[in-house]
Design a protein around this motif. Structure first.
Motif, mmCIF file in Angstrom:
data_model
loop_
_atom_site.group_PDB
_atom_site.id
_atom_site.type_symbol
_atom_site.label_atom_id
_atom_site.label_comp_id
_atom_site.label_asym_id
_atom_site.label_seq_id
_atom_site.Cartn_x
_atom_site.Cartn_y
_atom_site.Cartn_z
ATOM 1 N N LYS A 239 0.805 -1.225 0.000
ATOM 2 C CA LYS A 239 0.000 0.000 0.000
ATOM 3 C C LYS A 239 0.839 1.276 0.000
ATOM 4 O O LYS A 239 0.313 2.355 -0.261
ATOM 5 N N TYR A 240 2.131 1.185 0.310
ATOM 6 C CA TYR A 240 2.983 2.379 0.303
ATOM 7 C C TYR A 240 3.818 2.490 -0.965
ATOM 8 O O TYR A 240 4.682 3.357 -1.076
ATOM 9 N N SER A 241 3.572 1.599 -1.941
ATOM 10 C CA SER A 241 4.359 1.639 -3.180
ATOM 11 C C SER A 241 3.969 2.856 -4.009
ATOM 12 O O SER A 241 2.911 3.470 -3.803
ATOM 13 N N THR A 242 4.829 3.177 -4.968
ATOM 14 C CA THR A 242 4.592 4.359 -5.807
ATOM 15 C C THR A 242 3.309 4.230 -6.616
ATOM 16 O O THR A 242 2.523 5.175 -6.734
ATOM 17 N N ILE A 243 3.076 3.011 -7.169
ATOM 18 C CA ILE A 243 1.877 2.822 -8.000
ATOM 19 C C ILE A 243 0.611 2.928 -7.150
ATOM 20 O O ILE A 243 -0.397 3.490 -7.587
ATOM 21 N N ASN A 244 0.653 2.434 -5.930
ATOM 22 C CA ASN A 244 -0.537 2.485 -5.079
ATOM 23 C C ASN A 244 -0.813 3.878 -4.533
ATOM 24 O O ASN A 244 -1.765 4.064 -3.774
ATOM 25 N N GLN A 245 0.022 4.853 -4.905
ATOM 26 C CA GLN A 245 -0.246 6.244 -4.518
ATOM 27 C C GLN A 245 -0.923 7.019 -5.643
ATOM 28 O O GLN A 245 -1.230 8.199 -5.484
ATOM 29 N N ILE A 246 -1.154 6.357 -6.784
ATOM 30 C CA ILE A 246 -1.771 7.051 -7.921
ATOM 31 C C ILE A 246 -3.187 7.505 -7.569
ATOM 32 O O ILE A 246 -3.579 8.632 -7.849
ATOM 33 N N GLU A 247 -3.969 6.622 -6.984
ATOM 34 C CA GLU A 247 -5.343 6.949 -6.570
ATOM 35 C C GLU A 247 -5.436 6.873 -5.046
ATOM 36 O O GLU A 247 -4.676 6.175 -4.384
ATOM 37 N N GLU A 248 -6.402 7.581 -4.497
ATOM 38 C CA GLU A 248 -6.530 7.673 -3.046
ATOM 39 C C GLU A 248 -7.348 6.543 -2.424
ATOM 40 O O GLU A 248 -7.272 6.316 -1.226
ATOM 41 N N GLN A 249 -8.158 5.843 -3.243
ATOM 42 C CA GLN A 249 -9.026 4.831 -2.658
ATOM 43 C C GLN A 249 -8.204 3.687 -2.058
ATOM 44 O O GLN A 249 -7.108 3.398 -2.514
ATOM 45 N N VAL A 250 -8.773 3.043 -1.025
ATOM 46 C CA VAL A 250 -8.074 1.969 -0.328
ATOM 47 C C VAL A 250 -8.699 0.608 -0.635
ATOM 48 O O VAL A 250 -8.290 -0.395 -0.052
ATOM 49 N N SER A 251 -9.669 0.555 -1.538
ATOM 50 C CA SER A 251 -10.295 -0.713 -1.914
ATOM 51 C C SER A 251 -10.326 -0.816 -3.424
ATOM 52 O O SER A 251 -10.855 0.071 -4.113
ATOM 53 N N ASP A 252 -9.717 -1.874 -3.934
ATOM 54 C CA ASP A 252 -9.743 -2.123 -5.376
ATOM 55 C C ASP A 252 -10.997 -2.936 -5.701
ATOM 56 O O ASP A 252 -11.171 -4.052 -5.202
ATOM 57 N N ASN A 253 -11.878 -2.384 -6.524
ATOM 58 C CA ASN A 253 -13.156 -3.010 -6.812
ATOM 59 C C ASN A 253 -13.269 -3.354 -8.299
ATOM 60 O O ASN A 253 -12.658 -2.689 -9.141
ATOM 61 N N PHE A 254 -14.091 -4.367 -8.583
ATOM 62 C CA PHE A 254 -14.245 -4.736 -9.993
ATOM 63 C C PHE A 254 -15.670 -5.210 -10.284
ATOM 64 O O PHE A 254 -16.385 -5.676 -9.403
ATOM 65 N N PHE A 255 -16.067 -5.060 -11.549
ATOM 66 C CA PHE A 255 -17.315 -5.613 -12.057
ATOM 67 C C PHE A 255 -17.060 -7.035 -12.537
ATOM 68 O O PHE A 255 -15.975 -7.355 -13.026
ATOM 69 N N ASN A 256 -18.090 -7.863 -12.436
ATOM 70 C CA ASN A 256 -18.004 -9.219 -12.979
ATOM 71 C C ASN A 256 -19.301 -9.501 -13.745
ATOM 72 O O ASN A 256 -20.378 -9.607 -13.158
ATOM 73 N N VAL A 257 -19.191 -9.577 -15.063
ATOM 74 C CA VAL A 257 -20.348 -9.843 -15.921
ATOM 75 C C VAL A 257 -20.315 -11.320 -16.295
ATOM 76 O O VAL A 257 -19.318 -11.810 -16.853
ATOM 77 N N THR A 258 -21.408 -12.054 -15.990
ATOM 78 C CA THR A 258 -21.403 -13.498 -16.230
ATOM 79 C C THR A 258 -22.670 -13.935 -16.954
ATOM 80 O O THR A 258 -23.697 -13.255 -16.923
ATOM 81 N N LEU A 259 -22.569 -15.080 -17.567
ATOM 82 C CA LEU A 259 -23.725 -15.751 -18.176
ATOM 83 C C LEU A 259 -23.703 -17.188 -17.688
ATOM 84 O O LEU A 259 -22.659 -17.863 -17.755
ATOM 85 N N GLY A 260 -24.849 -17.680 -17.151
ATOM 86 C CA GLY A 260 -24.838 -19.011 -16.570
ATOM 87 C C GLY A 260 -26.162 -19.730 -16.678
ATOM 88 O O GLY A 260 -27.152 -19.204 -17.211
ATOM 89 N N LEU A 261 -26.162 -20.948 -16.150
ATOM 90 C CA LEU A 261 -27.350 -21.796 -16.134
ATOM 91 C C LEU A 261 -27.670 -22.190 -14.693
ATOM 92 O O LEU A 261 -26.763 -22.317 -13.865
ATOM 93 N N SER A 262 -28.965 -22.393 -14.419
ATOM 94 C CA SER A 262 -29.411 -22.928 -13.133
ATOM 95 C C SER A 262 -30.157 -24.221 -13.397
ATOM 96 O O SER A 262 -31.076 -24.258 -14.222
ATOM 97 N N LEU A 263 -29.735 -25.270 -12.700
ATOM 98 C CA LEU A 263 -30.397 -26.564 -12.810
ATOM 99 C C LEU A 263 -31.199 -26.793 -11.537
ATOM 100 O O LEU A 263 -30.645 -26.913 -10.450
ATOM 101 N N LYS A 264 -32.535 -26.841 -11.667
ATOM 102 C CA LYS A 264 -33.405 -26.981 -10.495
ATOM 103 C C LYS A 264 -33.520 -28.449 -10.085
ATOM 104 O O LYS A 264 -33.745 -29.316 -10.930
ATOM 105 N N LEU A 265 -33.362 -28.686 -8.788
ATOM 106 C CA LEU A 265 -33.352 -30.047 -8.260
ATOM 107 C C LEU A 265 -34.684 -30.370 -7.587
ATOM 108 O O LEU A 265 -35.354 -29.496 -7.054
#
Length: 488
Positions: A239-265
């Motif tokens: 967290k003290y590295s040069t690259i981690n000082q580019i932005e101020e946020q302390v949580s790296d977040n991401f989107f996850n777009v998925t396509l799936g199937l549900s099998l009902k039992l």
């Protein structure tokens, strides 16, 4: 690490799978819980055989994660290009109600972020200008709630086929990852987080759109937003590295777009999350509305035509024109055994021989006084210090009405008292008693010119021995408090 997380996820899901087969045929046993404590007389114990819907499912799918909030991102991080990773998931889904469920999910994937794809060569000045590339391999186990908004906010007048459903998801879990950074000097792992510790906790939320292919299979597209809680997930180093000082946020977040199937039992035709209670209600209403319900009133008819069906008529031979009660029995108001249709004196009891009217006999007169022992024209008695006619005396007075009307003579209504109280008071009391009886007779049909009312106070005692100097029994005093009739 990946293998250990997969084993843990399988171990957590095994007990759930052992109960995945359910049923509901409505319980038909004869043993019910205590109705006084349960509040219902038509209930049965809820067991595994008391279900109507499947409520378990297995879901799996794949997608693309994109780091959105971090020092190194996947979305146009200065180079005008998007870097796509990959992800896959498998989950055990349990429906609690038709609008809410719980999912236990295992995710595995890799995000790619930074200034270039790490599969390609790095620019010569990547480290100098902090234009590095990064990738993060992650494994996650999460438990989250599933809200079926389509069932929750379904319109009451919606009769359309129910094939699409909008779901909302939110939950917590543990996230393990290894982050790698690449520059012109090569690639190296810069961060690692083990699972099941405080630093590995993460949260996620999102939405999914499901389409029911058939009673067993659903197709779903999801968009989830993952909050890692770590500033090292993007591969920027500590967290003290040069690259981690580019932005101020302390949580790296991401989107996850998925396509799936549900099998009902389960062995049932429908799944609980696709059950629409309103649609079931409309179906039942339609069935009832289309059902031919011919209600036959008076199946046995009304033979005596008294307006009461023979099904519940207690008197099937009521004479025509007779008034009846709710059970079809002809009314007899004065209870003399003659129904009102044939009773000439409806409110006064009398024998059958006289068509329900009282028998009037000739009245012997002794010295101008009606002999009470030989006539139906009886006198009446009063309570102490009262001039009110008692309800028990009205039949006697009604008999007097018929008698006086049938005679040609005139009568004096005489009021008396006992010897208690003063002579002046008793005189006025006796006058009021005589007047009340006279008014009653006139009100009930006696001509006023046939009556006269006088009061004799305590001077006309039926039992003269009851005087102020002697003590009489109460029945004699009561007999002295009377009104009688004297023929003129």
């Amino acid at each position: 690490m990946k293998l250990s997380l997969a084993i843990v996820a399988l171990a957590l899901s095994a007990p759930a799978l052992s109960f995945a087969q359910d049923s509901i045929a409505v319980h038909s046993g004869t043993i019910y819980p205590n109705t006084f404590s349960s509040g219902s007389a038509n209930i049965s114990p809820f067991t595994n055989t008391a279900r109507r819907f499947n409520d378990w499912a297995i879901s799996f799918g794949a997608g693309v994660p994109l780091v959105q909030s971090a020092d190194l991102t996947s979305i146009k991080n200065g180079n005008g290009k998007n870097l796509f990773g990959y992800s896959a998931y498998v989950s055990i889904d349990k429906a609690i109600t038709h609008a809410f469920g719980i999912n236990l999910q295992y995710d595995r994937g890799e995000t790619r972020q930074g200034w270039f794809n790490t599969k390609k060569s790095a620019p010569a000045d990547a480290s100098v200008n902090q234009k590095v590339g990064a990738r993060t391999q992650y494994d996650a186990i999460s438990l989250f709630g599933d809200i079926n908004f389509s069932n929750l906010f379904r319109r009451v007048d919606n009769h359309s086929p129910y094939r699409w459903a909008l779901h909302g998801y939110a939950g917590l879990g543990t996230l393990a990852f290894r982050a790698y950074q690449k520059d012109e000097m090569g690639s190296s792992m810069v961060s690692e987080v083990k699972p099941f510790n405080l630093k590995s906790m993460f949260a996620e939320a999102g939405a999914g759109l499901k389409f029911k292919v058939n009673s067993r299979i659903d197709v779903e597209s999801r968009l989830m937003y993952v909050i890692t809680g770590s500033d090292e997930f993007d591969g920027g180093g500590d967290k003290y590295s040069t690259i981690n000082q580019i932005e101020e946020q302390v949580s790296d977040n991401f989107f996850n777009v998925t396509l799936g199937l549900s099998l009902k039992l389960g062995k049932h035709e429908s799944h609980l999350m696709w059950h629409d209670p309103l649609q079931e209600m409309y179906y039942k209403l339609d069935v009832l509305g289309n059902k031919n319900q011919d209600i036959e009133v008076c199946k046995k008819g009304d033979l005596d035509n008294d307006g009461v069906c023979d099904d519940w008529d207690r008197q099937l031979d009521t004479p025509a024109g007779a008034r009846v009660d709710g059970a079809g029995v002809a009314l007899d108001t004065d209870l003399d055994g003659i129904i009102d249709l044939y009773d000439k004196c409806v409110t006064v009891p009398g024998p059958v021989e006289n068509q329900g009217c009282p028998v009037v006999t000739s009245v012997p007169v002794k010295d101008g006084l009606v002999d009470e022992s030989e006539t139906k024209l009886e006198g009446i008695e009063f309570n102490l210090n009262s001039d009110k006619i008692l309800p028990s005396n009205t039949p006697i007075l009604n008999n007097a009405v018929n008698y006086i009307n049938s005679s040609n003579g005139t009568y004096t209504v005489i009021g008396t008292t006992d010897t208690r109280a003063s002579e002046a008071y008793n005189q006025k009391l006796s006058e009021r008693r005589a007047k009340n009886v006279k008014d009653y007779l006139i009100k009930n049909g006696v001509q006023s010119d046939k009556l006269n009312a006088v009061g004799r106070g305590e001077k006309d005692l039926k039992y003269p021995e009851c005087n102020p100097a002697t003590k009489c029994p109460e029945w004699k005093n009561r007999a002295n408090r009377r009104v009688y009739f004297e023929a003129k």
